[in-house]
Design an enzyme around this catalytic site. Structure first.
Site, mmCIF file in Angstrom:
data_model
loop_
_atom_site.group_PDB
_atom_site.id
_atom_site.type_symbol
_atom_site.label_atom_id
_atom_site.label_comp_id
_atom_site.label_asym_id
_atom_site.label_seq_id
_atom_site.Cartn_x
_atom_site.Cartn_y
_atom_site.Cartn_z
ATOM 1 N N ASP A 139 31.820 59.231 32.600
ATOM 2 C CA ASP A 139 30.785 58.596 33.401
ATOM 3 C C ASP A 139 29.421 59.197 33.048
ATOM 4 O O ASP A 139 29.101 59.360 31.878
ATOM 5 C CB ASP A 139 31.145 58.741 34.885
ATOM 6 C CG ASP A 139 30.269 57.934 35.820
ATOM 7 O OD1 ASP A 139 30.492 56.716 35.939
ATOM 8 O OD2 ASP A 139 29.357 58.528 36.434
ATOM 9 N N GLU A 163 35.909 56.602 29.705
ATOM 10 C CA GLU A 163 35.074 55.829 30.615
ATOM 11 C C GLU A 163 33.614 56.293 30.531
ATOM 12 O O GLU A 163 32.958 56.584 31.546
ATOM 13 C CB GLU A 163 35.597 55.925 32.038
ATOM 14 C CG GLU A 163 36.776 55.007 32.295
ATOM 15 C CD GLU A 163 36.407 53.531 32.123
ATOM 16 O OE1 GLU A 163 35.561 53.051 32.890
ATOM 17 O OE2 GLU A 163 36.960 52.862 31.224
ATOM 18 N N HIS A 309 38.430 53.252 36.352
ATOM 19 C CA HIS A 309 37.294 54.084 35.936
ATOM 20 C C HIS A 309 37.564 55.567 36.117
ATOM 21 O O HIS A 309 37.320 56.359 35.209
ATOM 22 C CB HIS A 309 36.033 53.688 36.699
ATOM 23 C CG HIS A 309 34.815 54.451 36.267
ATOM 24 N ND1 HIS A 309 34.366 54.452 34.964
ATOM 25 C CD2 HIS A 309 33.961 55.255 36.961
ATOM 26 C CE1 HIS A 309 33.283 55.219 34.864
ATOM 27 N NE2 HIS A 309 33.023 55.720 36.065
#
Length: 334
Positions: A139, A163, A309
């Site tokens: 992220d 992700e 995610h």
């Protein structure tokens, strides 16, 4: 067969989202031949603290050798890596900070833009005198970590992403080209009234969006650890700001340039790169793995299983084993 599997996983994803919105606890894995392994909420790791730019940052620090630096994103903390890091013990010095404003780190008075956040990571690395780093990123941890890697390639041994915020999804050239569900979410978050009420007043990101980014049902004990740093509206400013930093149609210009620059660097560098992806995925679906396999110079692609995610809460063992084996062979020069 692949289309059927993708459809099944898409259904699992939609069920997870629906359950998070309704509060139901139905098991989205019902009917799977092999149920997922239990993902414990307990962690074996304790936190150290260091003063960085006038604020206290919390971090896990275990082992010896070249540093393997685990960087979390929004809205998590070093706790995200609790079931991944044990697989790397004995292979290096494992370090996992809580980003400033997150986890047990201080929450100084900042706007929490990328420009506010990144100097704390760079100063943290300098304060701990980390050299020859392997970056393990997720992220916005990937956003900061890849920005660091592009600027300091001489200090980066290798990179691992999952992700991550990168092409082909980001930067998004226009709102029309951005996937519909992501577009609706981003437009709502950027609304100064509705977005602020949703994320800051109602704590929607922690209460709904976070559990919805996980395939398996999120147990209460784990969820409470993630909720703990954000009990008040003031403490959620950073949670509200990070989604607004995603570059869409050229805005914000700063992160549009940062992500564009490290996307270009990723195509040019021969730094060893382990790219992990899940299905259906969110930021890095299977199509992103194909995209980078065609462009990167020194990449290994590994599939980790079902996940959306927050894949560390779905597939920590697959992630840990994949990094362990890749890093072992990297250390042997294979």
């Amino acid at each position: 067969m692949l289309k059927q599997a993708a459809a099944t996983l898409a259904t699992v994803s939609s069920v997870a989202v629906a359950n998070a919105e309704t509060g139901e606890t139905a098991n989205p894995y019902a009917g799977f031949k092999v149920p997922p392994l239990e993902v414990p909420s307990e962690t074996r790791y304790t936190l150290d603290y260091v003063n960085v730019l006038g604020s206290k940052m919390a971090y896990v620090d275990v082992g010896e050798g070249d540093p393997i630096l685990f960087l979390h994103g929004q809205p998590t903390s070093s706790y995200l890596w609790r079931n991944v890091m044990p697989h790397l013990e004995g292979q290096g010095r494992l370090i996992a900070p809580d980003n400033i404003g997150f986890g047990k780190s201080d929450q100084p008075e900042l706007d929490y833009t990328f420009g506010d956040q990144y100097p704390y990571l760079e100063a943290f690395i300098e304060e701990l005198d980390l050299k020859n780093i392997t970056l393990v990123m997720h992220d916005w941890g990937s956003g900061m970590g890849l920005h660091y890697a592009r600027q300091h390639p001489e200090n980066v041994k290798a990179i691992v992403t999952m992700e991550a915020l990168m092409a082909p999804l980001l930067p998004a050239k226009s709102w029309e080209e951005y996937p519909e569900q992501k577009r609706k979410f981003s437009q709502l978050v950027r609304s100064p009234i509705e977005g602020r009420k949703m994320v800051i007043e109602n704590n929607w990101f922690l209460e709904v969006a976070f559990p919805s980014g996980i395939v398996r049902p999120l147990d209460k004990a784990t969820h409470e650890v993630y909720l703990e740093p954000f009990p008040t509206e003031k403490s959620r400013i950073q949670v509200y700001q990070w989604p607004k930093e995603l570059p869409i149609a050229g805005e914000p210009a700063a992160t549009d340039k940062i992500i564009s620059d490290y996307n270009a660097w990723l195509e040019e560098t021969d730094t060893p790169w382990l790219f992990l992806y899940a299905t259906p995925g969110s930021q890095n679906p299977p199509e992103a793995a194909d995209y980078w396999e065609e462009r990167a110079q020194n990449i290994q692609i590994s599939y980790i299983g079902a996940g959306i995610h927050f894949v560390q809460e779905d597939q920590p063992y697959a992630i840990g084993r994949a990094i362990h084996d890749w890093y072992r062979r990297l250390s042997l020069g294979q």
